[in-house]
Design a protein around this motif. Structure first.
Motif, PDB file in Angstrom:
ATOM      1  N   ALA A 159       2.887  -3.668   9.634  1.00  0.00           N
ATOM      2  CA  ALA A 159       3.409  -2.320   9.399  1.00  0.00           C
ATOM      3  C   ALA A 159       4.247  -2.337   8.131  1.00  0.00           C
ATOM      4  O   ALA A 159       4.876  -3.338   7.801  1.00  0.00           O
ATOM      5  CB  ALA A 159       4.251  -1.860  10.587  1.00  0.00           C
ATOM      6  N   SER A 160       4.251  -1.219   7.424  1.00  0.00           N
ATOM      7  CA  SER A 160       4.991  -1.153   6.168  1.00  0.00           C
ATOM      8  C   SER A 160       6.493  -1.299   6.404  1.00  0.00           C
ATOM      9  O   SER A 160       7.060  -0.709   7.339  1.00  0.00           O
ATOM     10  CB  SER A 160       4.714   0.172   5.467  1.00  0.00           C
ATOM     11  OG  SER A 160       5.557   0.325   4.340  1.00  0.00           O
ATOM     12  N   LEU A 161       7.135  -2.059   5.536  1.00  0.00           N
ATOM     13  CA  LEU A 161       8.585  -2.225   5.585  1.00  0.00           C
ATOM     14  C   LEU A 161       9.301  -1.200   4.718  1.00  0.00           C
ATOM     15  O   LEU A 161      10.530  -1.229   4.622  1.00  0.00           O
ATOM     16  CB  LEU A 161       8.964  -3.641   5.136  1.00  0.00           C
ATOM     17  CG  LEU A 161       8.336  -4.779   5.953  1.00  0.00           C
ATOM     18  CD1 LEU A 161       8.740  -6.132   5.381  1.00  0.00           C
ATOM     19  CD2 LEU A 161       8.721  -4.682   7.425  1.00  0.00           C
ATOM     20  N   ALA A 162       8.541  -0.296   4.086  1.00  0.00           N
ATOM     21  CA  ALA A 162       9.155   0.709   3.210  1.00  0.00           C
ATOM     22  C   ALA A 162      10.093   1.624   3.983  1.00  0.00           C
ATOM     23  O   ALA A 162      10.982   2.251   3.389  1.00  0.00           O
ATOM     24  CB  ALA A 162       8.070   1.530   2.514  1.00  0.00           C
ATOM     25  N   ARG A 163       9.944   1.704   5.288  1.00  0.00           N
ATOM     26  CA  ARG A 163      10.842   2.543   6.095  1.00  0.00           C
ATOM     27  C   ARG A 163      12.298   2.128   5.927  1.00  0.00           C
ATOM     28  O   ARG A 163      13.209   2.940   6.149  1.00  0.00           O
ATOM     29  CB  ARG A 163      10.450   2.461   7.571  1.00  0.00           C
ATOM     30  CG  ARG A 163      10.687   1.089   8.223  1.00  0.00           C
ATOM     31  CD  ARG A 163      10.193   1.044   9.652  1.00  0.00           C
ATOM     32  NE  ARG A 163       8.747   1.175   9.706  1.00  0.00           N
ATOM     33  CZ  ARG A 163       8.082   1.435  10.825  1.00  0.00           C
ATOM     34  NH1 ARG A 163       8.732   1.617  11.957  1.00  0.00           N
ATOM     35  NH2 ARG A 163       6.767   1.518  10.805  1.00  0.00           N
ATOM     36  N   TYR A 164      12.527   0.871   5.556  1.00  0.00           N
ATOM     37  CA  TYR A 164      13.898   0.388   5.441  1.00  0.00           C
ATOM     38  C   TYR A 164      14.594   0.877   4.179  1.00  0.00           C
ATOM     39  O   TYR A 164      15.810   0.751   4.064  1.00  0.00           O
ATOM     40  CB  TYR A 164      13.927  -1.143   5.505  1.00  0.00           C
ATOM     41  CG  TYR A 164      13.569  -1.659   6.879  1.00  0.00           C
ATOM     42  CD1 TYR A 164      14.504  -1.658   7.903  1.00  0.00           C
ATOM     43  CD2 TYR A 164      12.279  -2.109   7.155  1.00  0.00           C
ATOM     44  CE1 TYR A 164      14.173  -2.116   9.171  1.00  0.00           C
ATOM     45  CE2 TYR A 164      11.938  -2.576   8.416  1.00  0.00           C
ATOM     46  CZ  TYR A 164      12.884  -2.562   9.420  1.00  0.00           C
ATOM     47  OH  TYR A 164      12.551  -3.002  10.672  1.00  0.00           O
ATOM     48  N   TRP A 165      13.851   1.425   3.231  1.00  0.00           N
ATOM     49  CA  TRP A 165      14.501   2.023   2.062  1.00  0.00           C
ATOM     50  C   TRP A 165      14.039   3.456   1.813  1.00  0.00           C
ATOM     51  O   TRP A 165      14.538   4.126   0.920  1.00  0.00           O
ATOM     52  CB  TRP A 165      14.291   1.178   0.813  1.00  0.00           C
ATOM     53  CG  TRP A 165      12.856   0.982   0.396  1.00  0.00           C
ATOM     54  CD1 TRP A 165      12.085   1.804  -0.350  1.00  0.00           C
ATOM     55  CD2 TRP A 165      12.051  -0.167   0.689  1.00  0.00           C
ATOM     56  NE1 TRP A 165      10.844   1.265  -0.541  1.00  0.00           N
ATOM     57  CE2 TRP A 165      10.793   0.044   0.087  1.00  0.00           C
ATOM     58  CE3 TRP A 165      12.256  -1.347   1.395  1.00  0.00           C
ATOM     59  CZ2 TRP A 165       9.745  -0.883   0.185  1.00  0.00           C
ATOM     60  CZ3 TRP A 165      11.219  -2.263   1.486  1.00  0.00           C
ATOM     61  CH2 TRP A 165       9.988  -2.029   0.891  1.00  0.00           C
ATOM     62  N   ALA A 166      13.084   3.952   2.600  1.00  0.00           N
ATOM     63  CA  ALA A 166      12.577   5.305   2.400  1.00  0.00           C
ATOM     64  C   ALA A 166      13.190   6.309   3.372  1.00  0.00           C
ATOM     65  O   ALA A 166      12.780   7.459   3.414  1.00  0.00           O
ATOM     66  CB  ALA A 166      11.053   5.312   2.546  1.00  0.00           C
ATOM     67  N   GLY A 167      14.148   5.846   4.170  1.00  0.00           N
ATOM     68  CA  GLY A 167      14.838   6.761   5.067  1.00  0.00           C
ATOM     69  C   GLY A 167      14.049   7.165   6.293  1.00  0.00           C
ATOM     70  O   GLY A 167      14.405   8.139   6.967  1.00  0.00           O
ATOM     71  N   LEU A 173       0.823  -1.209   0.000  1.00  0.00           N
ATOM     72  CA  LEU A 173       0.000   0.000   0.000  1.00  0.00           C
ATOM     73  C   LEU A 173       0.858   1.259   0.000  1.00  0.00           C
ATOM     74  O   LEU A 173       0.585   2.218  -0.750  1.00  0.00           O
ATOM     75  CB  LEU A 173      -0.917   0.009   1.222  1.00  0.00           C
ATOM     76  CG  LEU A 173      -2.075  -0.992   1.240  1.00  0.00           C
ATOM     77  CD1 LEU A 173      -2.807  -0.923   2.576  1.00  0.00           C
ATOM     78  CD2 LEU A 173      -3.047  -0.735   0.093  1.00  0.00           C
ATOM     79  N   GLU A 174       1.907   1.286   0.816  1.00  0.00           N
ATOM     80  CA  GLU A 174       2.757   2.474   0.851  1.00  0.00           C
ATOM     81  C   GLU A 174       3.491   2.648  -0.463  1.00  0.00           C
ATOM     82  O   GLU A 174       3.632   3.773  -0.975  1.00  0.00           O
ATOM     83  CB  GLU A 174       3.745   2.412   2.014  1.00  0.00           C
ATOM     84  CG  GLU A 174       4.611   3.659   2.103  1.00  0.00           C
ATOM     85  CD  GLU A 174       5.444   3.745   3.365  1.00  0.00           C
ATOM     86  OE1 GLU A 174       6.309   4.649   3.437  1.00  0.00           O
ATOM     87  OE2 GLU A 174       5.233   2.925   4.279  1.00  0.00           O
ATOM     88  N   HIS A 175       3.972   1.550  -1.032  1.00  0.00           N
ATOM     89  CA  HIS A 175       4.653   1.613  -2.333  1.00  0.00           C
ATOM     90  C   HIS A 175       3.732   2.243  -3.386  1.00  0.00           C
ATOM     91  O   HIS A 175       4.174   3.058  -4.205  1.00  0.00           O
ATOM     92  CB  HIS A 175       5.064   0.207  -2.758  1.00  0.00           C
ATOM     93  CG  HIS A 175       5.470   0.107  -4.200  1.00  0.00           C
ATOM     94  ND1 HIS A 175       6.711   0.500  -4.654  1.00  0.00           N
ATOM     95  CD2 HIS A 175       4.788  -0.334  -5.288  1.00  0.00           C
ATOM     96  CE1 HIS A 175       6.782   0.297  -5.952  1.00  0.00           C
ATOM     97  NE2 HIS A 175       5.636  -0.211  -6.371  1.00  0.00           N
ATOM     98  N   ALA A 176       2.454   1.887  -3.371  1.00  0.00           N
ATOM     99  CA  ALA A 176       1.503   2.374  -4.368  1.00  0.00           C
ATOM    100  C   ALA A 176       0.889   3.717  -3.995  1.00  0.00           C
ATOM    101  O   ALA A 176       0.166   4.313  -4.804  1.00  0.00           O
ATOM    102  CB  ALA A 176       0.386   1.339  -4.558  1.00  0.00           C
ATOM    103  N   GLY A 177       1.131   4.201  -2.777  1.00  0.00           N
ATOM    104  CA  GLY A 177       0.530   5.438  -2.333  1.00  0.00           C
ATOM    105  C   GLY A 177      -0.954   5.313  -2.066  1.00  0.00           C
ATOM    106  O   GLY A 177      -1.719   6.263  -2.255  1.00  0.00           O
TER     107      GLY A 177
END
Length: 522
Positions: free
Chosen positions: A363-371, A342-346
């Motif tokens: 919880a989204s794992l995007a934090r690991y590459w989104a800073g 969901l976070e990847h797609a906005g």
């Protein structure tokens, strides 16, 4: 029932920085064999990905684990702890493919993604599936195809028939969609589900001679209670050391073949110029013992040890300059995948609108590459499995996951908490048990029992309606006997080596009950 909302128009997804494609590859019964030569394509992908070394499933069996991945709901909170037996409102839930289809994505689902490939899932949830072209994939084949042999071979051809390699068919379909959908106007989501390395160990002839490296043995755990064992996991590769090693070799070759197909899919992304725009997730529904870990002779899954619950998880984000690709040792779970997509797609806010504000359990794992990583996601993971009868030795006799495997006799539950240093497991009786629920014939009568749940069994292929049953609810914390008398066995406490039960000899800084109740308060 979870409320739904009208689909959001696709134009919100036309990002200025290009389409946000998603590829999710699911292997079945997969664990790291300890031999990088068996997975050269995965290893190449890992060099440009984040590898989560401490990822865990929430349930040690295919159906409930896949349900948690596809809905973002923990089995302890959704109550789905059985395979092919879902809540009566199951079709109203937001599954990953359904949600992304409703919100402007092209969605394709091929191979084993949902536990059963039946018409229970409405066609409007997807833009494309492989069911019409390859219906043989959703019959009992390809799981009972080698007879008494440890392994057998199949033919790489894109046709139906019992000699065809079903994972080859899945790869061809996935690659076809990648090529067909490369217009860069509409983002796509593809779920590609391999049935291997699940038994039977069947693969192309070219994989049959693949040399394999023996995985190091983990010493058997000392002092584990009999209930931690499951009789059903012992039979496949019994017959002495030679047969066990043959099974281990066959498993590694099934992994090698599946890795080859993964390589072909990733290569198609490169060839069509879509690799940089695509988030790639590679994972499994759970692990497997392979006769090596914790319990003497146990080959399969359905235990509450790391061998059964630890999963590989590799995520390649969209092109992110300067990102260091290194292992992540934080505790993560399968329920984290849906919020990550969901976070990847906005589409996080659109999900909240579609569900009336429902929060996902992960919880989204995007934090690991989104800073945006400030701290670890969690301090513990939780998994569970039902109990439905013990033999005279106190061992579990049945899977307790569907009508064929004792689901009507559920009378207990195993709950395990994994922290960074400990795994703590308790086996407890239920207050209201299966024999008290199964006699109810209506949903109202079932609900009146207290501690019972109404479930729809959708296993049978081609049905237009499905039977319902009233079952004991092992996930409901109010139905679990948390008293001393409710313990079905001595608790289990293991350090990271899981070589022996340390209960009574080591301090445990938390209560399994409190961790489980906290999960329900999320």
């Amino acid at each position: 029932a979870v409320p739904t909302a009208a689909p959001t128009p696709a134009p919100i997804l036309k990002k200025a920085d290009g389409p946000r494609n998603i590829l999710v590859v699911i292997w079945d019964d997969w664990r790291d064999t300890g031999d990088p030569a068996a997975t050269p394509n995965l290893s190449r992908l890992q060099s440009e990905s984040l590898t989560f070394s401490r990822a865990y499933a929430q349930f040690p069996h295919c159906g409930p684990s896949r349900f948690s991945l596809l809905t973002g709901r923990h089995p302890a909170r959704s109550g789905v702890v059985t395979a092919d037996m879902l809540p009566s409102d199951a079709l109203q839930l937001q599954y990953v493919p359904r949600f992304f289809t409703d919100h402007g994505y092209r969605v394709g689902v091929s191979g084993k993604v949902f536990h059963q490939r039946t018409k229970f899932y409405p066609a409007e949830w997807f833009n494309a599936t492989d069911l019409s072209e390859h219906p043989v994939m959703f019959k009992s084949f390809p799981y009972s195809v080698c007879g008494s042999a440890v392994q057998c071979t199949c033919l790489e051809r894109n046709t139906t028939g019992k000699k065809a390699c079903v994972d080859y068919i899945n790869m061809v379909k996935t690659v076809g969609w990648i090529r067909e959908w490369q217009d860069k106007q509409t983002p796509w989501l593809i779920f590609s589900g391999f049935v291997r390395p699940h038994s039977d160990y069947r693969f192309p002839e070219w994989a049959a001679s693949q040399p394999v490296k023996a995985e190091s043995m983990t010493p058997l755990s000392d002092g584990i209670p009999p209930i931690a064992d499951l009789i059903q996991g012992k039979s496949r590769c019994e017959g002495g050391k030679t047969r066990l090693e043959s099974c281990q070799q066959a498993y590694a070759r099934a992994v090698f073949a599946t890795d080859r197909y993964l390589g072909a899919i990733v290569e198609a992304l490169h060839e069509t110029g879509q690799y940089d725009d695509t988030l790639i997730v590679v994972t499994s529904d759970h692990g497997i013992h392979l006769g090596r870990d914790n319990i003497d002779g146990h080959w399969g899954k359905n235990t509450l040890f790391d061998a059964s619950l630890h999963i590989p998880l590799v995520i390649k984000p969209r092109a992110t300059p300067g990102l260091a690709f290194q292992p992540v040792d934080d505790l993560v779970e399968l329920v984290d995948i849906f919020p990550t997509l969901l976070e990847h797609a906005g589409l996080e806010s659109e999900y909240r609108k579609a569900t009336g504000g429902l929060a996902l359990d992960g919880a989204s794992l995007a934090r690991y590459w989104a800073g945006s990583r400030a701290s670890a996601l969690r301090t513990a993971t939780v998994a569970l499995t039902p109990v439905c009868g013990l033999n005279q030795k106190g061992q579990r006799q049945n899977l307790c996951v569907n009508w064929y495997y004792g689901v009507d006799e559920i009378n207990g539950v195993g709950i395990t908490v994994r922290t960074g240093t400990l795994r703590v497991t308790e086996w407890r009786a239920l207050k209201v048990q299966g024999s008290q629920c199964i006699t109810a014939r209506t949903e109202d009568a079932c609900g009146a029992q207290g501690g019972c749940v109404w479930r729809m069994w959708y296993y049978e292929i081609g049905r237009d309606s499905y039977p319902f049953f009233c079952l004991a609810d092992p996930a409901n914390p109010d139905n679990i006997d948390w008293s001393e008398a409710g313990l079905l066995a001595s608790p289990e406490v293991y350090d990271n080596q899981q070589q022996r039960n340390l209960f009574g000899g080591i301090a445990v800084p938390f209560s399994v009950r409190e961790v489980y109740l906290a999960l329900h308060r999320l």
